[in-house]
Design a protein around this motif. Sequence first.
Motif, PDB file in Angstrom:
ATOM      1  N   PHE A   1       0.766  -1.160  -0.313  1.00 45.57           N
ATOM      2  CA  PHE A   1       0.027  -0.144   0.081  1.00 45.57           C
ATOM      3  C   PHE A   1       0.733   1.224   0.051  1.00 45.57           C
ATOM      4  N   ILE A   2       0.749   2.081  -1.084  1.00 45.00           N
ATOM      5  CA  ILE A   2       1.536   3.098  -1.093  1.00 45.00           C
ATOM      6  C   ILE A   2       0.818   4.701  -0.889  1.00 45.00           C
ATOM      7  N   GLY A   3      -0.377   4.531  -0.695  1.00 42.94           N
ATOM      8  CA  GLY A   3      -1.143   5.909  -0.320  1.00 42.94           C
ATOM      9  C   GLY A   3      -1.282   6.473  -1.734  1.00 42.94           C
ATOM     10  N   LEU A   4      -1.001   7.865  -1.801  1.00 42.05           N
ATOM     11  CA  LEU A   4      -1.416   8.653  -2.973  1.00 42.05           C
ATOM     12  C   LEU A   4      -0.263   8.443  -3.700  1.00 42.05           C
ATOM     13  N   ALA A   5       0.788   7.641  -3.663  1.00 40.57           N
ATOM     14  CA  ALA A   5       2.046   8.040  -4.448  1.00 40.57           C
ATOM     15  C   ALA A   5       1.746   7.903  -5.882  1.00 40.57           C
ATOM     16  N   ASN A   6       0.886   6.809  -6.467  1.00 43.34           N
ATOM     17  CA  ASN A   6       0.594   6.965  -7.638  1.00 43.34           C
ATOM     18  C   ASN A   6       0.009   8.273  -8.349  1.00 43.34           C
ATOM     19  N   PHE A   7      -0.852   8.663  -7.389  1.00 44.12           N
ATOM     20  CA  PHE A   7      -1.578   9.924  -8.024  1.00 44.12           C
ATOM     21  C   PHE A   7      -0.533  11.097  -8.055  1.00 44.12           C
ATOM     22  N   TYR A   8       0.511  11.107  -7.339  1.00 43.47           N
ATOM     23  CA  TYR A   8       1.431  11.868  -7.191  1.00 43.47           C
ATOM     24  C   TYR A   8       2.332  12.065  -8.393  1.00 43.47           C
ATOM     25  N   LYS A   9       2.598  10.719  -8.813  1.00 39.48           N
ATOM     26  CA  LYS A   9       3.422  10.311  -9.932  1.00 39.48           C
ATOM     27  C   LYS A   9       2.907  10.893 -10.948  1.00 39.48           C
ATOM     28  N   VAL A  10       1.672  10.482 -11.437  1.00 34.80           N
ATOM     29  CA  VAL A  10       0.905  10.974 -12.840  1.00 34.80           C
ATOM     30  C   VAL A  10       0.740  12.508 -12.906  1.00 34.80           C
TER      31      VAL A  10
ATOM     32  N   GLY B   1       0.392  -1.247 -20.910  1.00 38.26           N
ATOM     33  CA  GLY B   1       1.731  -1.187 -21.927  1.00 38.26           C
ATOM     34  C   GLY B   1       1.190  -1.101 -23.330  1.00 38.26           C
ATOM     35  N   ASN B   2       2.257  -1.057 -24.282  1.00 37.23           N
ATOM     36  CA  ASN B   2       2.097  -1.200 -25.578  1.00 37.23           C
ATOM     37  C   ASN B   2       3.199  -1.821 -26.211  1.00 37.23           C
ATOM     38  N   GLN B   3       3.345  -2.066 -27.373  1.00 36.78           N
ATOM     39  CA  GLN B   3       4.034  -2.774 -28.311  1.00 36.78           C
ATOM     40  C   GLN B   3       5.707  -2.292 -27.929  1.00 36.78           C
ATOM     41  N   SER B   4       5.735  -0.964 -27.576  1.00 42.39           N
ATOM     42  CA  SER B   4       7.143  -0.584 -27.490  1.00 42.39           C
ATOM     43  C   SER B   4       7.579  -0.049 -25.939  1.00 42.39           C
ATOM     44  N   SER B   5       6.850  -0.311 -25.178  1.00 43.15           N
ATOM     45  CA  SER B   5       7.323  -0.278 -23.808  1.00 43.15           C
ATOM     46  C   SER B   5       6.441  -1.311 -22.787  1.00 43.15           C
ATOM     47  N   ALA B   6       7.449  -2.230 -22.473  1.00 41.78           N
ATOM     48  CA  ALA B   6       6.799  -3.491 -21.796  1.00 41.78           C
ATOM     49  C   ALA B   6       6.167  -3.068 -20.542  1.00 41.78           C
ATOM     50  N   ALA B   7       6.604  -1.993 -19.849  1.00 46.08           N
ATOM     51  CA  ALA B   7       5.979  -1.788 -18.776  1.00 46.08           C
ATOM     52  C   ALA B   7       4.516  -1.545 -18.561  1.00 46.08           C
ATOM     53  N   GLN B   8       3.985  -2.244 -17.632  1.00 48.52           N
ATOM     54  CA  GLN B   8       2.496  -2.209 -17.435  1.00 48.52           C
ATOM     55  C   GLN B   8       2.075  -1.917 -15.767  1.00 48.52           C
ATOM     56  N   ASP B   9       1.735  -0.659 -15.812  1.00 49.52           N
ATOM     57  CA  ASP B   9       1.678  -0.031 -14.593  1.00 49.52           C
ATOM     58  C   ASP B   9       0.274   0.108 -14.045  1.00 49.52           C
ATOM     59  N   PHE B  10      -0.217  -0.970 -13.501  1.00 47.83           N
ATOM     60  CA  PHE B  10      -1.541  -0.904 -13.010  1.00 47.83           C
ATOM     61  C   PHE B  10      -1.780   0.150 -12.150  1.00 47.83           C
ATOM     62  N   GLY B  11      -0.945   0.729 -11.050  1.00 44.13           N
ATOM     63  CA  GLY B  11      -1.201   1.493 -10.202  1.00 44.13           C
ATOM     64  C   GLY B  11      -1.427   2.825 -10.706  1.00 44.13           C
ATOM     65  N   ALA B  12      -0.332   3.416 -11.683  1.00 42.98           N
ATOM     66  CA  ALA B  12      -0.335   4.730 -12.268  1.00 42.98           C
ATOM     67  C   ALA B  12      -1.479   4.509 -13.175  1.00 42.98           C
ATOM     68  N   GLY B  13      -1.985   3.496 -13.800  1.00 43.52           N
ATOM     69  CA  GLY B  13      -2.755   3.426 -14.679  1.00 43.52           C
ATOM     70  C   GLY B  13      -4.319   3.630 -14.080  1.00 43.52           C
ATOM     71  N   SER B  14      -4.487   3.062 -12.727  1.00 43.03           N
ATOM     72  CA  SER B  14      -5.624   3.066 -12.234  1.00 43.03           C
ATOM     73  C   SER B  14      -5.758   4.236 -11.610  1.00 43.03           C
TER      74      SER B  14
END
Lengths: 306, 413
Positions: free
Chosen positions: A51-60, A265-278
Amino acid sequence: MPSLRLTGRGMWITALLVPPLAFVALFIVYPIISAFAYAFFDWNGLARGEFIGLANFYKVLFTEPYAAWTRNAFMHNVQVFFALMVLQNGAGFILAYCLWRGLPGARFHRVAVFLPVVLSTIIVGYLFKLFYHPLFGVVNISLKAVGLGFLAQPWLGQASTALWSIIVANAWHMVGFPTLVFLAGMQRIPGEVLDAVRMETESEWVKVTKVVWPLVAPSATVVFTLLFVGAFNWFEMPYVMVGLDGSPYGSTDVLGLYFYRTAFGNQSSAAQDFGAGSALAVLIFLFVAVVASVITTRLRAREIQL
Amino acid sequence: MRKRNLLRIGAVLGGLVMAMPSFAQELTFWSWRQEDKAVYEELIKTFEAENPGITVKLESFEAANYNTILSTALAGGTGPDLMMVRAFGGLETIASGGYLMPLDTTKIPALADFNPAALAAETMRSDQTLYAVPFASQTQFVIYNKAIFDQNGLQEPQTWDEFIKLSEDLKAKGVIPFANGTATAWQDETIVGALVSSLYGRSFYDDLMAGKVDFTDPRFTDALAKLKDITAYFPDGFIGLDYPSAQQLFASGMAAMFAGGSYEIANFRAQNPDIQLGVFAAPGMKADDEKLVAIYFDGGYAANAKTAHPEAALKFLNFVSSKEFGQVFANKLNNISTIPGVTFEDPLLGKVAELNQHSIPYLMLVHFRYGEPSGSVLLQGEVQKLLDNQTTPADIGKALTDGLATWYEPFKK
């Protein structure tokens, strides 16, 4: 308070209410709540971390380069909203007025204007992609045919024209919807009101601005609100026409595409970031919900009850 | 006595019935190559004949959504026993969740002879563990239409100036020199690997990997300037031309060259069975500069860590590591198999394998897709900007370095 006995009527009501409520809860409420929950966790690939609180919101919102991408996508959504407000709703109002006034061919055009709305976005998107094709597209070929070859462009390939090209395609596709809603509003205007106006003035302009426009306010509320929601959830049309990347170089990127890329993620970036996405999904949802309810209340207030 | 015998027979039969499920082991195998289904079915039949009692059920999905489908299924506990997985960063997304069975030479002895670079592509960096058997390498270079070259008396170029001259000649004769378009973002990365690998060269690559230089190095930015020059020979309005249109321009014989990957060969032949293809590595400035192609590994076969039949799954992975499998894979699917000792029936594939002897890794995909923003996404956007006249090669070098510095240690100051 009447007690709801599980006999007769009460049983019927329960039996009819429970399945749809369960359906909505399972397929709409639950995913929304789980997206809310996902946004507060760290994700390592597919595995949920701590659990990282609001860190994902801060990130985006505040960490580069995410913040720049979010701003870029958001500004494009704003541009799309205002452009479609003029091109789609504006044209829709004018078309509705022409149809309502019964200009020659109105019956035919009433069907013709609405027809594209029933086509799938995928079909319209691919069709316009072909129209804009730099070598064989009908747009460039027509320009060359009438001696305007210097105006021929790689429409979807340059930042200056790409987003506008998609907006035009969207406006063509959906213009029938505001037209129909405005037309329904105009047809509801009582004949006595119109007769009374005719006693006062012959000017179409006065009639439109002083009588028709105020009286179709309920239609305007509907199309404005729906356009707002649509413009900020815009995904299919740019996805079909330019792909997930907001190509070229982010000039057509909108929140919907950006959210999808970040989460899956997409073809050119492997990263799938459900946290930032959500977190993005939650922010889009809150923004749309809050602003849409403000718009609706403000617009409702100016409607006139006849 | 009789009664006891009956009991014994009953016990044996009962035991057999109980054991049946473990005899008939059914494995599911997921793939993103819908177009290769028939050949895979055939290979699976060979495997099933050699391993009675094991059946493999192939399911293929659309390539663009495969990663999402697979990762969702694995996370939900309904994933397949065997699966195709991507390489490099794409592998790590799945492997880091602990969904894949760790592999080594005790489980799959044939791996001992594999190219280390191929194995590295399917190894997760954090635990240095191999998670998949690599299946193919892909090469980025120039594919050309032999008939058009012959008609115009053209040869494969040996220097960059010859390359430009050749394009100029084709243009003068009314042939589109290159079919490429750059509206589809990832094609902008492809043309860098295919056209200018020899220009920045092995020395730049080695220095970059050693952490001595970054993307502002003039070898790299000069190469991008040359890339911009040669796009003068791309079709009119190529920045608005998408990938399928570019493929069609080449396959239909309207254009002479296509800067792209070895994966295009099968597709061009399918679209136009009469087309005669040649391949060459784009040259460097001088004739004696090493002519390099850009190479990467495509993906691999992996087993689910939680499969109910781990031995059967390993048998299958051993099968896909065998020369017998690699030979069919190369001949029927026109792929450059990573399995050592595989020979190529098709002379064009033989040529590809030969060009692979002089290669450097396809830079961004191999080394810079491990963090966000990925080097591929940055490069694609920046090249699109360059071709739309909105940036310069020097600014690209800076944008790439600064962008990657957010996660790539050697660039952090």
